[in-house]
Design a protein around this motif. Structure first.
Motif, PDB file in Angstrom:
ATOM      1  N   VAL A   1       0.829  -1.205   0.000  1.00  0.00           N
ATOM      2  CA  VAL A   1       0.000   0.000   0.000  1.00  0.00           C
ATOM      3  C   VAL A   1       0.864   1.256   0.000  1.00  0.00           C
ATOM      4  O   VAL A   1       1.889   1.333   0.687  1.00  0.00           O
ATOM      5  N   CYS A   2       0.426   2.241  -0.780  1.00  0.00           N
ATOM      6  CA  CYS A   2       1.035   3.569  -0.777  1.00  0.00           C
ATOM      7  C   CYS A   2      -0.067   4.593  -0.542  1.00  0.00           C
ATOM      8  O   CYS A   2      -1.106   4.553  -1.195  1.00  0.00           O
ATOM      9  N   VAL A   3       0.144   5.516   0.398  1.00  0.00           N
ATOM     10  CA  VAL A   3      -0.790   6.613   0.653  1.00  0.00           C
ATOM     11  C   VAL A   3      -0.033   7.934   0.550  1.00  0.00           C
ATOM     12  O   VAL A   3       0.967   8.135   1.246  1.00  0.00           O
TER      13      VAL A   3
ATOM     14  N   ALA B   1      -6.450  12.520  -0.753  1.00  0.00           N
ATOM     15  CA  ALA B   1      -5.642  11.358  -0.386  1.00  0.00           C
ATOM     16  C   ALA B   1      -5.592  10.416  -1.571  1.00  0.00           C
ATOM     17  O   ALA B   1      -6.628  10.087  -2.160  1.00  0.00           O
ATOM     18  N   HIS B   2      -4.390  10.006  -1.928  1.00  0.00           N
ATOM     19  CA  HIS B   2      -4.170   9.136  -3.082  1.00  0.00           C
ATOM     20  C   HIS B   2      -3.662   7.796  -2.570  1.00  0.00           C
ATOM     21  O   HIS B   2      -2.579   7.705  -1.990  1.00  0.00           O
ATOM     22  N   VAL B   3      -4.468   6.764  -2.782  1.00  0.00           N
ATOM     23  CA  VAL B   3      -4.167   5.435  -2.238  1.00  0.00           C
ATOM     24  C   VAL B   3      -3.935   4.457  -3.389  1.00  0.00           C
ATOM     25  O   VAL B   3      -4.794   4.294  -4.255  1.00  0.00           O
ATOM     26  N   ASN B   4      -2.770   3.837  -3.386  1.00  0.00           N
ATOM     27  CA  ASN B   4      -2.464   2.807  -4.367  1.00  0.00           C
ATOM     28  C   ASN B   4      -2.294   1.482  -3.642  1.00  0.00           C
ATOM     29  O   ASN B   4      -1.534   1.388  -2.668  1.00  0.00           O
ATOM     30  N   ILE B   5      -3.018   0.470  -4.111  1.00  0.00           N
ATOM     31  CA  ILE B   5      -2.971  -0.849  -3.477  1.00  0.00           C
ATOM     32  C   ILE B   5      -2.622  -1.902  -4.520  1.00  0.00           C
ATOM     33  O   ILE B   5      -3.294  -2.014  -5.547  1.00  0.00           O
TER      34      ILE B   5
ATOM     35  N   ARG C   1      -3.353  -7.637  -8.620  1.00  0.00           N
ATOM     36  CA  ARG C   1      -4.566  -6.843  -8.801  1.00  0.00           C
ATOM     37  C   ARG C   1      -4.307  -5.488  -8.157  1.00  0.00           C
ATOM     38  O   ARG C   1      -4.087  -5.396  -6.949  1.00  0.00           O
ATOM     39  N   ASP C   2      -4.308  -4.423  -8.961  1.00  0.00           N
ATOM     40  CA  ASP C   2      -3.940  -3.095  -8.483  1.00  0.00           C
ATOM     41  C   ASP C   2      -5.141  -2.163  -8.515  1.00  0.00           C
ATOM     42  O   ASP C   2      -6.002  -2.266  -9.401  1.00  0.00           O
TER      43      ASP C   2
END
Length: 302
Positions: free
Chosen positions: A35-37, A98-102, A129-130
């Motif tokens: 995870v990136c926030v 807020a930008h969330v990459n999973i 799966r992104d």
């Protein structure tokens, strides 16, 4: 004289593993994510005036990711990302986006003696799966879902002929070739008004992912491909039909080349054309084909 044009910061590469235990059946289910926030808002003084009072520490962001994963479902990732992003925008009045990459790493349940095992799993490859979730105060939630690293190959059922020929062309036409690629597919959802609307549609995210993956594999396998371009367009068209809330579908498909090896120099051994059996896998250079397909009347970004 200079000024800060744009800024965002946060915590990247937060590894999260969650296990769900079904006490009644003894079956366990696992999810592994990276995870990136990244946060945006009234944070410019931390850059221009060394004012840390506006900084939510990246260690606090990491802790929030773990706590949120404990208190909420982590699947589908589109919902988890929306919950996580909404938390930061609502918790801190000076944070406006807020930008969330999973990245969800694929684990498949292991089969032992022909039966699914209750708590053992196998990682089938690099496929992930992104999702990218952008929660923007006053505007809503944008979600982009994707499949990455799905490597596929078929040994026949692919052609490439009739392409433009001029003084720069050496490639021969072919009516039968090996086709292989590393699938990168993503689909952009229409904007959601907020977390309640995302929650109302949460079942559609897994359904769209399952449909997109199944459509990609089935179309790749069954289409007598005239080109990568033609096949990827069919895939995107079918995904749009299967997921009404999706606005656009994008594919990026590199050509993983396999070239025939001419062995005629060795006693006339035939290994080209219809006699080809031995090939040399290539690394690069490689073809790269992309497209974005939108609904009729909607202009897609290329």
């Amino acid at each position: 004289m200079s000024s800060l044009a744009a800024a965002r910061y946060g915590k990247d590469n937060v590894r999260v593993y969650k296990v769900h235990r079904d006490e009644k059946t003894g079956t366990q289910t696992v999810v592994e994510m990276t995870v990136c926030v990244l946060l945006e808002g009234d944070i410019e003084t931390s850059y221009t005036k060394a004012d840390n009072s506006v900084v939510v520490a990246t260690d606090s962001i990491k802790n929030t990711i773990y706590i949120t994963a404990k208190q909420h479902p982590v699947t589908p990732p589109e919902l988890f990302g929306s919950i996580l992003g909404t938390h930061f925008v609502e918790k801190y009045s000076h944070i406006h986006a807020a930008h969330v990459n999973i990245v969800t790493h694929r684990w498949e349940r292991m089969e032992v003696d022909g039966k699914p095992h209750a708590h053992s799993f196998v990682k089938p490859g690099a496929e992930t799966r992104d999702v990218q979730v952008d929660v923007i105060e006053g505007k809503g939630i944008d979600i982009n879902s994707s499949i990455k690293g799905l490597t596929v190959l078929k040994s026949t059922g692919s052609q490439f002929w009739g392409f433009l020929r001029d003084e720069y062309t050496t490639l021969k036409e072919t009516w039968d070739r090996i086709l292989s690629t590393d699938v990168a597919a993503n689909w952009q959802w229409r904007r959601f008004t907020g977390l309640p609307e995302v929650q109302a549609h949460f079942e559609k995210f897994n359904a769209a992912y399952d449909a997109a993956r199944a459509i990609t594999l089935k179309t790749f396998a069954e289409d007598n491909s005239a080109s990568v371009q033609a096949t990827m367009y069919k895939m995107a068209d079918l995904i749009l039909a299967a997921a009404p809330l999706v606005q656009t579908v994008e594919y990026a498909l590199p050509n993983n080349h396999y070239f025939e090896v001419d062995l005629s120099w060795h006693k006339g051994l035939k290994n080209t054309g219809k006699d080809a059996e031995v090939y040399a896998p290539q690394s690069n250079p490689n073809g790269l084909i992309k497209c974005t397909v939108g609904r009729a009347g909607q202009k897609a970004k290329l």
